[in-house]
Enzyme design. Structure first.
Site, mmCIF file in Angstrom:
data_model
loop_
_atom_site.group_PDB
_atom_site.id
_atom_site.type_symbol
_atom_site.label_atom_id
_atom_site.label_comp_id
_atom_site.label_asym_id
_atom_site.label_seq_id
_atom_site.Cartn_x
_atom_site.Cartn_y
_atom_site.Cartn_z
ATOM 1 N N TYR A 69 -35.264 0.533 37.677
ATOM 2 C CA TYR A 69 -35.352 -0.422 36.568
ATOM 3 C C TYR A 69 -35.048 0.289 35.262
ATOM 4 O O TYR A 69 -35.548 1.389 35.031
ATOM 5 C CB TYR A 69 -36.744 -1.061 36.496
ATOM 6 C CG TYR A 69 -36.659 -2.545 36.748
ATOM 7 C CD1 TYR A 69 -35.986 -3.364 35.837
ATOM 8 C CD2 TYR A 69 -37.201 -3.119 37.891
ATOM 9 C CE1 TYR A 69 -35.860 -4.726 36.074
ATOM 10 C CE2 TYR A 69 -37.076 -4.479 38.133
ATOM 11 C CZ TYR A 69 -36.401 -5.282 37.220
ATOM 12 O OH TYR A 69 -36.275 -6.613 37.456
ATOM 13 N N GLU A 71 -34.574 -1.595 31.906
ATOM 14 C CA GLU A 71 -34.427 -2.542 30.791
ATOM 15 C C GLU A 71 -34.439 -1.784 29.467
ATOM 16 O O GLU A 71 -35.125 -0.777 29.318
ATOM 17 C CB GLU A 71 -35.558 -3.574 30.819
ATOM 18 C CG GLU A 71 -35.285 -4.691 31.827
ATOM 19 C CD GLU A 71 -36.438 -5.664 31.951
ATOM 20 O OE1 GLU A 71 -36.400 -6.686 31.258
ATOM 21 O OE2 GLU A 71 -37.357 -5.385 32.722
ATOM 22 N N ASP A 246 -12.449 -13.709 24.562
ATOM 23 C CA ASP A 246 -12.872 -13.500 25.939
ATOM 24 C C ASP A 246 -11.622 -13.068 26.728
ATOM 25 O O ASP A 246 -10.785 -13.895 27.078
ATOM 26 C CB ASP A 246 -13.442 -14.815 26.478
ATOM 27 C CG ASP A 246 -13.897 -14.718 27.921
ATOM 28 O OD1 ASP A 246 -13.649 -13.674 28.563
ATOM 29 O OD2 ASP A 246 -14.489 -15.703 28.416
ATOM 30 N N THR A 275 -14.645 -9.503 31.801
ATOM 31 C CA THR A 275 -15.143 -9.136 33.123
ATOM 32 C C THR A 275 -14.557 -7.759 33.404
ATOM 33 O O THR A 275 -13.647 -7.304 32.706
ATOM 34 C CB THR A 275 -14.634 -10.086 34.230
ATOM 35 O OG1 THR A 275 -13.204 -10.034 34.238
ATOM 36 C CG2 THR A 275 -15.092 -11.514 34.006
ATOM 37 N N LYS A 278 -11.398 -8.318 37.286
ATOM 38 C CA LYS A 278 -10.144 -9.068 37.419
ATOM 39 C C LYS A 278 -8.979 -8.086 37.247
ATOM 40 O O LYS A 278 -8.895 -7.135 37.992
ATOM 41 C CB LYS A 278 -10.141 -10.249 36.455
ATOM 42 C CG LYS A 278 -11.270 -11.249 36.775
ATOM 43 C CD LYS A 278 -11.273 -12.473 35.877
ATOM 44 C CE LYS A 278 -12.452 -13.380 36.209
ATOM 45 N NZ LYS A 278 -12.553 -14.522 35.290
ATOM 46 N N ARG A 284 -17.441 -5.902 40.164
ATOM 47 C CA ARG A 284 -17.781 -7.230 39.662
ATOM 48 C C ARG A 284 -18.803 -7.074 38.530
ATOM 49 O O ARG A 284 -19.911 -6.595 38.749
ATOM 50 C CB ARG A 284 -18.389 -8.029 40.825
ATOM 51 C CG ARG A 284 -18.589 -9.498 40.598
ATOM 52 C CD ARG A 284 -18.614 -10.219 41.930
ATOM 53 N NE ARG A 284 -17.267 -10.200 42.497
ATOM 54 C CZ ARG A 284 -16.281 -11.023 42.123
ATOM 55 N NH1 ARG A 284 -16.495 -11.978 41.240
ATOM 56 N NH2 ARG A 284 -15.085 -10.913 42.649
HETATM 57 C C1 LIG Z 1 -13.629 -15.315 35.005
HETATM 58 C C2 LIG Z 1 -13.955 -15.652 33.604
HETATM 59 C C3 LIG Z 1 -15.267 -15.636 33.138
HETATM 60 C C4 LIG Z 1 -16.471 -15.546 34.042
HETATM 61 O O1 LIG Z 1 -16.606 -14.411 34.763
HETATM 62 P P1 LIG Z 1 -17.713 -14.341 35.921
HETATM 63 O O2 LIG Z 1 -17.815 -12.884 36.187
HETATM 64 O O3 LIG Z 1 -17.182 -15.143 37.052
HETATM 65 O O4 LIG Z 1 -18.975 -14.902 35.375
HETATM 66 C C5 LIG Z 1 -15.485 -15.856 31.788
HETATM 67 N N1 LIG Z 1 -14.467 -16.080 30.950
HETATM 68 C C6 LIG Z 1 -13.189 -16.125 31.368
HETATM 69 C C7 LIG Z 1 -12.098 -16.385 30.372
HETATM 70 C C8 LIG Z 1 -12.885 -15.926 32.701
HETATM 71 O O5 LIG Z 1 -11.623 -15.997 33.118
#
Ligand SMILES: *Cc1c(COP(=O)(O)O)cnc(C)c1O
Length: 483
Positions: A69, A71, A246, A275, A278, A284
């Site tokens: 843990y 935090e 994002d 993320t 991707k 992940r």
């Molecule tokens: C995939 C994605 C997310 C969310 O990611 P997770 O790991 O699935 O929660 C947020 N914003 C955008 C633009 C995404 O493409």
């Protein structure tokens, strides 16, 4: 070389031994892990948000860092004995800062959606002077009383957010009604031009002037073009908004310097979220990068919206970010973008209509309506033939978000396997073969079904055989053998 090189003999031994240890306790799970490798190896993975992390990244997640843990933040933990987690978190943040040229990095978010929640609360905490917010962010979420929530809601009032609409390619966390972002904020969206399908910066500016958002969000999950973040920042500055980008989908193209200058979000945005799994090809997870003035608020992600960090995942982020700092990752990222162009051209020359008539990133959005089928039918028929994609709405989609008229595909995963121009042109051919062999089933009332279909005889087998031939030439995790 587009995949991350690794010691195949050592990785084989590591996985075989790990599976043996797991199988002794729960053979079903060892079997599923084994089967997943087989499935990933044998399918043509075109899901734009997926990739194949390196064995080093994956192996970093399976260990006792998970048992700790931690935090809080480095040097300010709510638990004793966090020295190794401190090492891990510091390394991941340092790699992230160096890779993206970011003044600050927060590597605890468990996913993209968590990273966005951290960013929203950080921006609110930073921008809204309110004792209620300050009090709330100093407490663990579980310790907030009903009265605290009441005060919070009043303090937040009617804060406004302007983001790209879901059907234009935005993400559900950018203010879509059923998502918390759409409930927390008074939300408006901008779309794309009805003729060109391109982002219309004048429209964004006009809406921003009218609506005066606290947060202007840029970024997308299904928009096949670059975004000029310098322009978005100008718009944000003009109306006094915080620019949040994002980059969940395209972080790999930023890391690999394919998106630079006005198209690199990090120097332009106040807060950038992502993320890590991707196009960035890590574990992940999520991250928040920000300008110095947002750093303290961002670091309060725990306890505001997060609990204990996943230390094993932060460790894997450090490994993947170290990989992404190597020159070979730039070669990979450029190949991802080049391959997307080949794929788009291969589809268009065979008569497929693409949203925006092309691509400038890692993804291509097909409008399959000219085949007389829905996105759902296209997705299912392609899967029957071993091609893994996902259906996706196109702008102003007449079939809505469930059936859709589109299919989204991307190049990050197959580029990691070493696919180049010839392979992606062949992939385009296979996709067109399948799409042109689908016939919707007619319902009892005589209408065309939006879900059921028939795929012409032999097409699935023929396509599987053709893709197996290309996949065999570009093995996933070459030399990794499970016994
Ligand atoms: C995939 C994605 C997310 C969310 O990611 P997770 O790991 O699935 O929660 C947020 N914003 C955008 C633009 C995404 O493409």
């Amino acid at each position: 070389m587009t995949h991350q090189p690794f010691d195949a003999a050592a990785a084989s031994a590591a996985y075989n031994n790990a599976l043996q240890v797991i199988a002794a306790v729960e053979p079903t799970i060892a079997g599923a892990i084994r089967a997943e490798l087989e499935d990933q190896r044998s399918s043509l993975k075109l899901i734009a948000s997926e990739n194949y992390a390196s064995p080093a990244t994956l192996l970093t997640m399976g260990n006792w860092l998970s048992d700790k843990y931690a935090e809080g933040t480095v040097g300010h933990r709510f638990y004793a004995g966090c020295q190794n987690v401190d090492t891990v978190e510091t390394a991941a943040a340092e790699h992230a800062k160096a890779l993206f040229g970011a003044p600050h990095a927060y590597v605890q978010p468990h996913s993209g959606i968590d990273a966005n929640l951290v960013a929203f609360w950080a921006i609110l905490a930073q921008r809204i002077e309110s004792p209620a917010l300050a009090e709330a962010s100093a407490k663990h979420v579980n310790d907030l009383s009903d009265e605290d929530w009441d005060k919070l809601r009043k303090a937040l009032g009617d804060q406004r957010m302007l983001g790209m609409s879901l059907d234009a390619g935005g993400h559900l966390t950018h203010g879509f009604r059923p998502n918390i972002s759409g409930k927390m904020f008074n939300q408006h969206s901008y779309g794309t031009d009805s003729e060109t399908g391109l982002l219309d910066y004048d429209e964004v500016a006009r809406k921003a002037r009218e609506f005066k958002p606290l947060i202007l969000i840029a970024g997308y999950s299904a928009y096949p073009r670059k975004v000029n973040f310098a322009k978005m920042r100008e718009i944000a500055d003009e109306v006094g908004a915080t620019l949040m980008v994002d980059m969940a989908h395209f972080a790999g193209l930023v890391a690999g310097k394919v998106f630079n200058g006005d198209f690199d979000p990090v120097p332009h945005a106040h807060v950038t979220t992502t993320t890590t799994h991707k196009s960035l090809r890590g574990p992940r997870g999520g991250m928040v990068l920000c300008q110095p003035e947002y750093a303290d608020s961002v670091d309060r992600g725990c306890p505001m919206v997060l609990g204990g960090p996943l230390s094993q995942t932060m460790a894997a982020k450090a490994v993947a970010l170290a990989e992404a700092r190597q020159p070979s990752f730039q070669t990979y990222a450029q190949a991802v973008a080049d391959n997307a162009v080949t794929l788009a051209e291969g589809l268009m020359k065979r008569g497929v209509k693409l949203v925006t008539d092309g691509t400038e990133n890692h993804l291509v959005l097909l409008d399959v309506s000219s085949y007389g089928i829905t996105g759902r039918q296209a997705e299912s028929a392609l899967l029957d033939a071993g091609i893994v994609t996902n259906r996706n709405a196109v702008p102003r989609d007449p079939n809505g978000a469930w059936y859709t008229s589109g299919v989204r595909i991307g190049t990050p995963a197959l580029t990691t396997r070493g696919f180049g121009a010839d392979e992606f042109d062949k992939v385009a051919e296979l996709i067109v073969d399948v799409l042109s062999s689908v016939t919707p089933t007619t319902t009892a009332a005589g209408a065309a079904s939006k879900a059921k279909y028939v795929l012409a005889d032999g097409v699935a087998d023929k396509t599987r055989a053709a893709s197996a031939e290309i996949l065999d030439k570009h093995p996933l995790y070459p030399g990794l053998v499970l016994n």
